[in-house]
Design an enzyme around this catalytic site. Sequence first.
Site, PDB file in Angstrom:
ATOM      1  N   GLY A 136     -15.127 -11.466  -5.498  1.00 33.36           N
ATOM      2  CA  GLY A 136     -14.200 -11.937  -4.469  1.00 33.36           C
ATOM      3  C   GLY A 136     -14.872 -13.066  -3.712  1.00 33.36           C
ATOM      4  O   GLY A 136     -15.789 -13.720  -4.219  1.00 33.36           O
ATOM      5  N   ARG A 137     -14.402 -13.266  -2.493  1.00 37.57           N
ATOM      6  CA  ARG A 137     -14.995 -14.327  -1.671  1.00 37.57           C
ATOM      7  C   ARG A 137     -16.487 -14.116  -1.468  1.00 37.57           C
ATOM      8  O   ARG A 137     -17.290 -15.039  -1.583  1.00 37.57           O
ATOM      9  CB  ARG A 137     -14.311 -14.361  -0.301  1.00 37.57           C
ATOM     10  CG  ARG A 137     -12.951 -15.012  -0.325  1.00 37.57           C
ATOM     11  CD  ARG A 137     -12.249 -14.772   0.993  1.00 37.57           C
ATOM     12  NE  ARG A 137     -11.749 -13.419   0.987  1.00 37.57           N
ATOM     13  CZ  ARG A 137     -10.453 -13.107   0.974  1.00 37.57           C
ATOM     14  NH1 ARG A 137      -9.554 -14.049   1.032  1.00 37.57           N
ATOM     15  NH2 ARG A 137     -10.068 -11.859   0.932  1.00 37.57           N
ATOM     16  N   ILE A 138     -16.848 -12.856  -1.143  1.00 40.54           N
ATOM     17  CA  ILE A 138     -18.258 -12.586  -0.852  1.00 40.54           C
ATOM     18  C   ILE A 138     -19.102 -12.735  -2.122  1.00 40.54           C
ATOM     19  O   ILE A 138     -20.184 -13.325  -2.097  1.00 40.54           O
ATOM     20  CB  ILE A 138     -18.426 -11.181  -0.233  1.00 40.54           C
ATOM     21  CG1 ILE A 138     -17.671 -11.112   1.112  1.00 40.54           C
ATOM     22  CG2 ILE A 138     -19.908 -10.853  -0.004  1.00 40.54           C
ATOM     23  CD1 ILE A 138     -17.521  -9.700   1.680  1.00 40.54           C
ATOM     24  N   THR A 165     -23.617  -3.585  -0.601  1.00 36.48           N
ATOM     25  CA  THR A 165     -23.196  -3.982   0.751  1.00 36.48           C
ATOM     26  C   THR A 165     -21.678  -3.864   0.877  1.00 36.48           C
ATOM     27  O   THR A 165     -21.080  -4.453   1.763  1.00 36.48           O
ATOM     28  CB  THR A 165     -23.626  -5.443   1.070  1.00 36.48           C
ATOM     29  OG1 THR A 165     -23.197  -6.296   0.004  1.00 36.48           O
ATOM     30  CG2 THR A 165     -25.120  -5.554   1.231  1.00 36.48           C
ATOM     31  N   ARG A 200     -19.128  -0.578  -0.055  1.00 41.22           N
ATOM     32  CA  ARG A 200     -18.817   0.716   0.543  1.00 41.22           C
ATOM     33  C   ARG A 200     -19.634   1.778  -0.182  1.00 41.22           C
ATOM     34  O   ARG A 200     -19.798   1.713  -1.416  1.00 41.22           O
ATOM     35  CB  ARG A 200     -17.328   1.051   0.413  1.00 41.22           C
ATOM     36  CG  ARG A 200     -16.416   0.301   1.376  1.00 41.22           C
ATOM     37  CD  ARG A 200     -16.606   0.710   2.836  1.00 41.22           C
ATOM     38  NE  ARG A 200     -15.684   0.022   3.738  1.00 41.22           N
ATOM     39  CZ  ARG A 200     -15.932  -1.138   4.342  1.00 41.22           C
ATOM     40  NH1 ARG A 200     -17.083  -1.759   4.146  1.00 41.22           N
ATOM     41  NH2 ARG A 200     -15.043  -1.668   5.171  1.00 41.22           N
ATOM     42  N   GLU A 257     -20.905   7.720   7.033  1.00 42.48           N
ATOM     43  CA  GLU A 257     -21.591   6.908   8.038  1.00 42.48           C
ATOM     44  C   GLU A 257     -21.292   7.437   9.432  1.00 42.48           C
ATOM     45  O   GLU A 257     -20.165   7.872   9.667  1.00 42.48           O
ATOM     46  CB  GLU A 257     -21.145   5.449   7.916  1.00 42.48           C
ATOM     47  CG  GLU A 257     -21.514   4.867   6.566  1.00 42.48           C
ATOM     48  CD  GLU A 257     -21.140   3.384   6.406  1.00 42.48           C
ATOM     49  OE1 GLU A 257     -20.652   2.775   7.371  1.00 42.48           O
ATOM     50  OE2 GLU A 257     -21.366   2.861   5.320  1.00 42.48           O
ATOM     51  N   HIS A 260     -25.160  -0.592   8.015  1.00 42.94           N
ATOM     52  CA  HIS A 260     -23.883  -1.295   7.865  1.00 42.94           C
ATOM     53  C   HIS A 260     -23.783  -2.533   8.775  1.00 42.94           C
ATOM     54  O   HIS A 260     -22.938  -2.591   9.669  1.00 42.94           O
ATOM     55  CB  HIS A 260     -22.708  -0.327   8.130  1.00 42.94           C
ATOM     56  CG  HIS A 260     -21.429  -0.762   7.477  1.00 42.94           C
ATOM     57  ND1 HIS A 260     -20.490   0.112   6.999  1.00 42.94           N
ATOM     58  CD2 HIS A 260     -20.931  -2.002   7.226  1.00 42.94           C
ATOM     59  CE1 HIS A 260     -19.469  -0.559   6.486  1.00 42.94           C
ATOM     60  NE2 HIS A 260     -19.723  -1.845   6.616  1.00 42.94           N
TER      61      HIS A 260
HETATM   62  C1  GLV Z   1     -17.242  -4.273   6.941  1.00 46.41           C
HETATM   63  O1  GLV Z   1     -17.790  -3.515   6.172  1.00 46.41           O
HETATM   64  C2  GLV Z   1     -15.961  -4.823   6.680  1.00 46.41           C
HETATM   65  O2  GLV Z   1     -15.253  -4.325   5.804  1.00 46.41           O
HETATM   66  O3  GLV Z   1     -15.598  -5.781   7.362  1.00 46.41           O
HETATM   67  C1  GLV Z   2     -13.968 -10.253   0.823  1.00 44.13           C
HETATM   68  O1  GLV Z   2     -13.728 -11.087   1.688  1.00 44.13           O
HETATM   69  C2  GLV Z   2     -14.030 -10.526  -0.593  1.00 44.13           C
HETATM   70  O2  GLV Z   2     -12.993 -10.936  -1.112  1.00 44.13           O
HETATM   71  O3  GLV Z   2     -15.105 -10.376  -1.207  1.00 44.13           O
END
Ligand code: GLV
Ligand code: GLV
Length: 320
Positions: free
Chosen positions: A156-158, A236, A238, A267, A286
């Site tokens: 995804g974006r990250i 990073t 879930r 958590e 987190h």
């Molecule tokens: C943090 O884990 C989020 O989902 O923004």
């Molecule tokens: C979250 O923003 C993702 O798309 O990885």
Amino acid sequence: MKPKIYITRKLPDLVVEKMREVCEVKMWDKEEEPVPREILEKEIQDVEGLYCLLTERIDQPLLNLGTRLKIVSNMAVGYNNIDVAAATEKGIKVTNTPGVLTETTADLTFALLMATARRLVESSDYLRAGKWQTWSPMQLTGQDIYGATLGIFGLGRIGEAVVKRARGFDMKIYYHNRSRKLNAEEELGIEYVDKNRLLRESDFVCVLTPYTTETRNYIGAAELSLMKPTAVLINTARGGIVDEEALYQALKNGELWGAGLDVYEEEPVRTDHPLLSLPNVVALPHIGSASKNTRLKMALLAAENLLDGLRGEIPKNLVN
Ligand code: GLV
Ligand code: GLV
């Protein structure tokens, strides 16, 4: 009459003021303590808008109490804490905060990868504990990052932002995703591989998928057994995506070299959790999106989504 909203945690004044201009606001006034369920159950009955964090479980029984509820705005990109199907059925909008936390979370993901590979936390503790008696050839040696192979689950974006960082380290990059992303492959110079090949050939595996019923325990004993004994797993996303018991066994038995974790099945993670007893685990509370600027942006974006929903407009980050 102004619409009533409930905010489940004390937010910065700047953010609350924005909502007060147009709403009648009630807010749980503690910063370091989540709202008790029974208070949330009471407050939700009265409001049209709910502003919440990932610490609140917004399930069907709770939504059933929110008879006036129009929108639930989550101050997070992940929204596995919300029963979206139940909300949709009731015509309640759900929103999240994507985009604004992408780079910050990618920074932390890469930082955790580096910290785990080079044993930064363990090394710092070693020094502070007075164990540093001399320099020695194989003391606190870790894994190379530069030129290694990185495998990303969830582009995804990250994921894409992590790729950009990894390219600066001349890494070979594999990804696996529900759908192939041909543009990203070309632009970023990455290769789509199947799940098993990614596990077998990567020196670092980063978990960046959303948490859904399909990705629950996506990395379990079978997956971990395919990884190199010198490999490092970074999560990073879930906690529930990785089977923690299987991860503990793999790390303890030397089937996996190390793990960097920012998220846990439950958590806050208990300090007597078996994974925290292992020296080859770097564990963070987190903090993926935790830069001052980004958390403020997330808080403001969640407010904007909430207000749009209350006005009857389509919020920018509607997920249902
Ligand atoms: C943090 O884990 C989020 O989902 O923004
Ligand atoms: C979250 O923003 C993702 O798309 O990885």
